[in-house]
Motif scaffolding. Sequence first.
Motif, PDB file in Angstrom:
ATOM      1  N   THR A   7       0.626  -1.244  -0.106  1.00 55.14           N
ATOM      2  CA  THR A   7       0.075   0.120  -0.040  1.00 55.14           C
ATOM      3  C   THR A   7       0.888   1.158   0.048  1.00 55.14           C
ATOM      4  N   ALA A  41      -6.586   0.150 -10.055  1.00 58.08           N
ATOM      5  CA  ALA A  41      -7.707   1.164  -9.061  1.00 58.08           C
ATOM      6  C   ALA A  41      -8.676   0.048  -8.517  1.00 58.08           C
ATOM      7  N   ASP A  42      -9.030  -0.905  -9.287  1.00 59.17           N
ATOM      8  CA  ASP A  42      -9.971  -1.910  -8.640  1.00 59.17           C
ATOM      9  C   ASP A  42      -9.394  -2.731  -7.754  1.00 59.17           C
ATOM     10  N   GLU A  54      -9.078  -1.016  -4.288  1.00 56.00           N
ATOM     11  CA  GLU A  54     -10.355  -1.070  -3.587  1.00 56.00           C
ATOM     12  C   GLU A  54     -10.556  -2.491  -2.829  1.00 56.00           C
ATOM     13  N   SER A 111      -8.127  -2.682   0.078  1.00 54.07           N
ATOM     14  CA  SER A 111      -8.621  -1.887   1.216  1.00 54.07           C
ATOM     15  C   SER A 111      -9.813  -2.379   1.983  1.00 54.07           C
ATOM     16  N   ARG A 112     -10.556  -3.019   1.234  1.00 50.63           N
ATOM     17  CA  ARG A 112     -11.769  -3.756   1.949  1.00 50.63           C
ATOM     18  C   ARG A 112     -11.205  -5.005   2.735  1.00 50.63           C
TER      19      ARG A 112
END
Length: 285
Positions: free
Chosen positions: A240, A262-263, A266, A269-270
Motif C-alpha cells: 500500500t 484502481a479496482d 479497492e 482496502s476492503r
Amino acid sequence: MTTSTDGGGRLPDAFLRPGSSSFVEFLGEHAPDLLPGRRTAPAPGTTSDLAPHATTIVALTFGDDDGGRGVVLAGDRRATMGNLIASREIEKVFAADDYSAVGIAGSAGIAVELVRLFQLELEHYEKIEGSLLSLDGKANRLATMIRGNLPMALQGLAVVPLFGGYDLDRATGRIFSYDVTGGRYEEHEHHSVGSGSVFARGALKKLWRPGLHADGAVAVAVEALYDAADDDSATGGPDTVRRIWPVVATVTSDGYRRVADADLAEVVSRIVDERSAGHAGGGRA
C-alpha cells in the motif's frame, strides 16, 4: 531469432516451405540453441542459487447466474534470490492468447522466456492453421515445452506454470497444473502453485463457492495471495505504500482482461479494513 539470407538477399528455403504448425518444433530443427531447455546447464550450487525465483500463483473458476463463466489467475509481485528480495514488481501472470493465461512460479528468467515462446507457439499455430488451438491442445503444447526444460530443472532452474483459460467448446473456465517433468493435470474449482501455495490453497478452500461472479472471484484470489504473503516470506503481499498490487486477470468468452490497479486497490482496502476490524474486536484476522 537471428537468420541469415542467401546471396540474393532471400530468406533460407526452410522459412518458405510449408511445415509443422508448431513453432517449437521448427525452432528445434533450425535453431535448437535458442530453446530454453537446450542451454548448457549450470554447475550445481552456482547459478541456480543466484537466479531470482517467482511465487505465488492462484487460479479459480467462476460462473454466475447470468451465464458469465471463466477463470481468474493472479500472482504476487515479489521475486526472491536466496534470503533477499530481488524484485518487488515482477509480473508473473501473462496472456497466452486471447482466451487463455499462464502464471509462472520457479526460476523467473527461464519462466518468462518460456512464456514468450509459448505465446509465439500459439500465434504460429493460428497463422498456419487459420484457427485457434483448442484449450486442451494449448495445455498439451505447454506440457511439451516444460518437458523440454527438464535438464535445466534437474539443475535447480525449474519452471512450474499454472495455465487457465476459457474453453470455447465447453463454454466454461478450466485450470491446468504441471510438474517439472511436463505432467499435465486438470484442476477443478481452484488451485495454487509456488512456495506460498499451501497457505493460498487453504484460503481458496474456505472462500471459493459455486456461483461466484467475476468480481467475487477476483476478491477471493487477492485474499488468497494476502494469506500466502502472511505466512510465506517469498510471497509479496499488496504494497500500500508503493502502490504495488498483484497481477490479476480474468478470462471469459470476451477474452483476456487484466484487472485495473484502481479496482485492486479497492479490493485490498476492503480486506485490510475487515481484518483490522477483526483485530479490534478481539477476533482472529
